[in-house]
Scaffold this motif. Sequence first.
Motif, PDB file in Angstrom:
ATOM      1  N   ASP A 153      -2.606  60.028   7.425  1.00 15.92           N
ATOM      2  CA  ASP A 153      -2.815  60.624   8.746  1.00 15.92           C
ATOM      3  C   ASP A 153      -3.286  59.626   9.799  1.00 15.92           C
ATOM      4  O   ASP A 153      -3.712  60.014  10.890  1.00 15.92           O
ATOM      5  CB  ASP A 153      -3.794  61.801   8.665  1.00 15.92           C
ATOM      6  N   ARG A 154      -3.188  58.326   9.474  1.00 12.74           N
ATOM      7  CA  ARG A 154      -3.537  57.298  10.462  1.00 12.74           C
ATOM      8  C   ARG A 154      -2.310  56.412  10.697  1.00 12.74           C
ATOM      9  O   ARG A 154      -2.140  55.381  10.037  1.00 12.74           O
ATOM     10  CB  ARG A 154      -4.725  56.451   9.988  1.00 12.74           C
ATOM     11  N   PRO A 155      -1.434  56.797  11.623  1.00 11.83           N
ATOM     12  CA  PRO A 155      -0.207  56.031  11.851  1.00 11.83           C
ATOM     13  C   PRO A 155      -0.483  54.596  12.272  1.00 11.83           C
ATOM     14  O   PRO A 155      -1.504  54.283  12.884  1.00 11.83           O
ATOM     15  CB  PRO A 155       0.490  56.813  12.980  1.00 11.83           C
ATOM     16  N   ARG A 156       0.453  53.739  11.922  1.00 11.38           N
ATOM     17  CA  ARG A 156       0.438  52.359  12.400  1.00 11.38           C
ATOM     18  C   ARG A 156       1.135  52.292  13.748  1.00 11.38           C
ATOM     19  O   ARG A 156       1.918  53.164  14.112  1.00 11.38           O
ATOM     20  CB  ARG A 156       1.187  51.450  11.421  1.00 11.38           C
ATOM     21  N   ILE A 157       0.868  51.211  14.456  1.00  6.65           N
ATOM     22  CA  ILE A 157       1.528  50.960  15.739  1.00  6.65           C
ATOM     23  C   ILE A 157       2.204  49.597  15.672  1.00  6.65           C
ATOM     24  O   ILE A 157       1.595  48.610  15.242  1.00  6.65           O
ATOM     25  CB  ILE A 157       0.523  50.998  16.904  1.00  6.65           C
ATOM     26  N   GLY A 165       1.174  39.618  27.305  1.00 11.73           N
ATOM     27  CA  GLY A 165       0.122  38.973  28.062  1.00 11.73           C
ATOM     28  C   GLY A 165      -1.245  39.338  27.519  1.00 11.73           C
ATOM     29  O   GLY A 165      -1.368  40.205  26.648  1.00 11.73           O
ATOM     30  N   PRO A 166      -2.306  38.701  28.025  1.00 19.43           N
ATOM     31  CA  PRO A 166      -3.660  38.979  27.533  1.00 19.43           C
ATOM     32  C   PRO A 166      -4.114  40.416  27.767  1.00 19.43           C
ATOM     33  O   PRO A 166      -4.994  40.902  27.065  1.00 19.43           O
ATOM     34  CB  PRO A 166      -4.524  37.989  28.321  1.00 19.43           C
ATOM     35  N   GLU A 167      -3.492  41.116  28.734  1.00 17.78           N
ATOM     36  CA  GLU A 167      -3.866  42.505  28.965  1.00 17.78           C
ATOM     37  C   GLU A 167      -3.445  43.400  27.798  1.00 17.78           C
ATOM     38  O   GLU A 167      -3.903  44.536  27.675  1.00 17.78           O
ATOM     39  CB  GLU A 167      -3.239  43.029  30.263  1.00 17.78           C
ATOM     40  N   ILE A 168      -2.569  42.886  26.930  1.00 16.42           N
ATOM     41  CA  ILE A 168      -2.187  43.599  25.715  1.00 16.42           C
ATOM     42  C   ILE A 168      -2.869  42.979  24.496  1.00 16.42           C
ATOM     43  O   ILE A 168      -3.466  43.680  23.673  1.00 16.42           O
ATOM     44  CB  ILE A 168      -0.661  43.580  25.504  1.00 16.42           C
ATOM     45  N   PRO A 171      -7.013  43.717  24.031  1.00 17.40           N
ATOM     46  CA  PRO A 171      -7.420  45.003  23.455  1.00 17.40           C
ATOM     47  C   PRO A 171      -6.875  45.235  22.056  1.00 17.40           C
ATOM     48  O   PRO A 171      -7.531  45.898  21.241  1.00 17.40           O
ATOM     49  CB  PRO A 171      -6.871  46.037  24.448  1.00 17.40           C
ATOM     50  N   VAL A 172      -5.695  44.697  21.743  1.00 20.38           N
ATOM     51  CA  VAL A 172      -5.143  44.867  20.406  1.00 20.38           C
ATOM     52  C   VAL A 172      -6.039  44.194  19.368  1.00 20.38           C
ATOM     53  O   VAL A 172      -6.370  44.781  18.324  1.00 20.38           O
ATOM     54  CB  VAL A 172      -3.705  44.321  20.330  1.00 20.38           C
ATOM     55  N   VAL A 173      -6.451  42.973  19.628  1.00 21.41           N
ATOM     56  CA  VAL A 173      -7.343  42.263  18.707  1.00 21.41           C
ATOM     57  C   VAL A 173      -8.656  43.017  18.551  1.00 21.41           C
ATOM     58  O   VAL A 173      -9.183  43.185  17.442  1.00 21.41           O
ATOM     59  CB  VAL A 173      -7.598  40.824  19.203  1.00 21.41           C
ATOM     60  N   TRP A 174      -9.202  43.511  19.655  1.00 29.47           N
ATOM     61  CA  TRP A 174     -10.472  44.240  19.624  1.00 29.47           C
ATOM     62  C   TRP A 174     -10.351  45.539  18.827  1.00 29.47           C
ATOM     63  O   TRP A 174     -11.197  45.844  17.992  1.00 29.47           O
ATOM     64  CB  TRP A 174     -10.915  44.524  21.061  1.00 29.47           C
ATOM     65  N   GLU A 178     -12.533  45.726  15.420  1.00 29.67           N
ATOM     66  CA  GLU A 178     -13.715  46.580  15.539  1.00 29.67           C
ATOM     67  C   GLU A 178     -13.505  47.973  14.961  1.00 29.67           C
ATOM     68  O   GLU A 178     -14.441  48.599  14.478  1.00 29.67           O
ATOM     69  CB  GLU A 178     -14.129  46.695  17.013  1.00 29.67           C
ATOM     70  N   TYR A 179     -12.291  48.488  15.018  1.00 29.46           N
ATOM     71  CA  TYR A 179     -12.034  49.860  14.605  1.00 29.46           C
ATOM     72  C   TYR A 179     -10.990  49.991  13.497  1.00 29.46           C
ATOM     73  O   TYR A 179     -10.653  51.104  13.090  1.00 29.46           O
ATOM     74  CB  TYR A 179     -11.615  50.699  15.817  1.00 29.46           C
ATOM     75  N   GLY A 180     -10.477  48.860  13.027  1.00 27.81           N
ATOM     76  CA  GLY A 180      -9.535  48.899  11.920  1.00 27.81           C
ATOM     77  C   GLY A 180      -8.188  49.493  12.249  1.00 27.81           C
ATOM     78  O   GLY A 180      -7.447  49.896  11.350  1.00 27.81           O
ATOM     79  N   MET A 181      -7.843  49.575  13.530  1.00 28.75           N
ATOM     80  CA  MET A 181      -6.529  50.101  13.896  1.00 28.75           C
ATOM     81  C   MET A 181      -5.442  49.119  13.482  1.00 28.75           C
ATOM     82  O   MET A 181      -5.589  47.907  13.637  1.00 28.75           O
ATOM     83  CB  MET A 181      -6.459  50.369  15.405  1.00 28.75           C
ATOM     84  N   ASP A 182      -4.386  49.658  12.943  1.00 30.19           N
ATOM     85  CA  ASP A 182      -3.292  48.830  12.429  1.00 30.19           C
ATOM     86  C   ASP A 182      -2.242  48.675  13.525  1.00 30.19           C
ATOM     87  O   ASP A 182      -1.357  49.523  13.685  1.00 30.19           O
ATOM     88  CB  ASP A 182      -2.698  49.494  11.191  1.00 30.19           C
ATOM     89  N   ILE A 183      -2.343  47.592  14.287  1.00 29.48           N
ATOM     90  CA  ILE A 183      -1.440  47.339  15.409  1.00 29.48           C
ATOM     91  C   ILE A 183      -0.800  45.965  15.221  1.00 29.48           C
ATOM     92  O   ILE A 183      -1.507  44.975  15.022  1.00 29.48           O
ATOM     93  CB  ILE A 183      -2.157  47.395  16.763  1.00 29.48           C
ATOM     94  N   THR A 184       0.498  45.919  15.286  1.00 29.39           N
ATOM     95  CA  THR A 184       1.247  44.674  15.150  1.00 29.39           C
ATOM     96  C   THR A 184       2.030  44.408  16.428  1.00 29.39           C
ATOM     97  O   THR A 184       2.623  45.332  16.991  1.00 29.39           O
ATOM     98  CB  THR A 184       2.226  44.752  13.960  1.00 29.39           C
ATOM     99  N   CYS A 185       2.009  43.170  16.873  1.00 31.68           N
ATOM    100  CA  CYS A 185       2.797  42.765  18.045  1.00 31.68           C
ATOM    101  C   CYS A 185       3.880  41.795  17.599  1.00 31.68           C
ATOM    102  O   CYS A 185       3.585  40.751  16.994  1.00 31.68           O
ATOM    103  CB  CYS A 185       1.905  42.102  19.099  1.00 31.68           C
TER     104      CYS A 185
END
Length: 343
Positions: A153-157, A165-168, A171-174, A178-185
Amino acid sequence: MVYHVNGKGITALNPTSFDALDLTESDIEEWIIDTPSILGEDLLVVASQYAKFDRTAERPDVLALDPDGKLVIIELKRDSADKTTDLQAIKYASYCSTISAEELQQDYRAFWNKRRDEDNLLTPEEVGGRFAEFLGEDIATTEDGYADFVLDDRPRILLAAGSFGPEITTPVVWLEREYGMDITCIELDVHQRDKEVFVSARQVLPIPEAEEYMAKRRQKERQQSRSSSRAERAITVLLEAGLVKEGDIVLFDEESLPDDAEREYDPEDDFWRGRITGKTGRSDNVEWLENGAEYSFTALAQEVLEQATGREFNVNGYPYWLHPEHDISLSELRRSKVGDIDW
């Protein structure tokens, strides 16, 4: 610079952009639907422009499943990711977090059947078999034929764009650390040589050093989640419920045998019989009495079907094996009896 090597010659490929080539996000979307490995991993595409959310017309570009049973929300940008790409994907992930495994398979079936001929439409059983094979586990089936598994129930992104750019990236690194969100760029590069177009993908976040740590962290979370879940593989549930035990003989269901089978069915023939090993691993749940080798129920069902007919099969194994004492399949046994057990 990217180069093309042809024999002993080498030619530089000219960097360009999707915009310059008049390629749209819809074009990229179709590439990913056709070949999801372009994003650097094994994915099962479920749908594109998914539009089944209540009270909003927003749609993720591509919805997929990874081998760990996690939904993957894929958001595409033709060139540079804009300032709200990450927030947009997070919203989509929240919308998708309530999708059930059966709903996901129904959506998969609807999406792919729209892209197939009317005489070649997918059945629920075929969809369930595809999901079970992709997830690499023996999975029971629902009454409708879909794979009965637990959808995380915790989708990846996964964000894919020409650049970030740094505006993406900030926050992705943070969010990840900090919250364990699974985000890949993933950055998509496009080059051209004459009329040929070449596309490559490169993961920019998480960086390799951080990816190993985060992968171990996510693996630990998945193991903890799976060990506490009651929706385990059918054989594990049935053994723990006392409905089957080590040494029990199971029979291949004669009614499941295709009409073109060349081997005659005989319930006393070891070819059609297996012995439950009592093990709960992925690949040693049942011993085939024909040769003494150990298989998963799915692998053995496919082996029996292939040897009996001479053609390949992609099935979920549990509905094909009957327990003589209960006179129903292992799939039906789990579905009808396990709910009555006082855990």
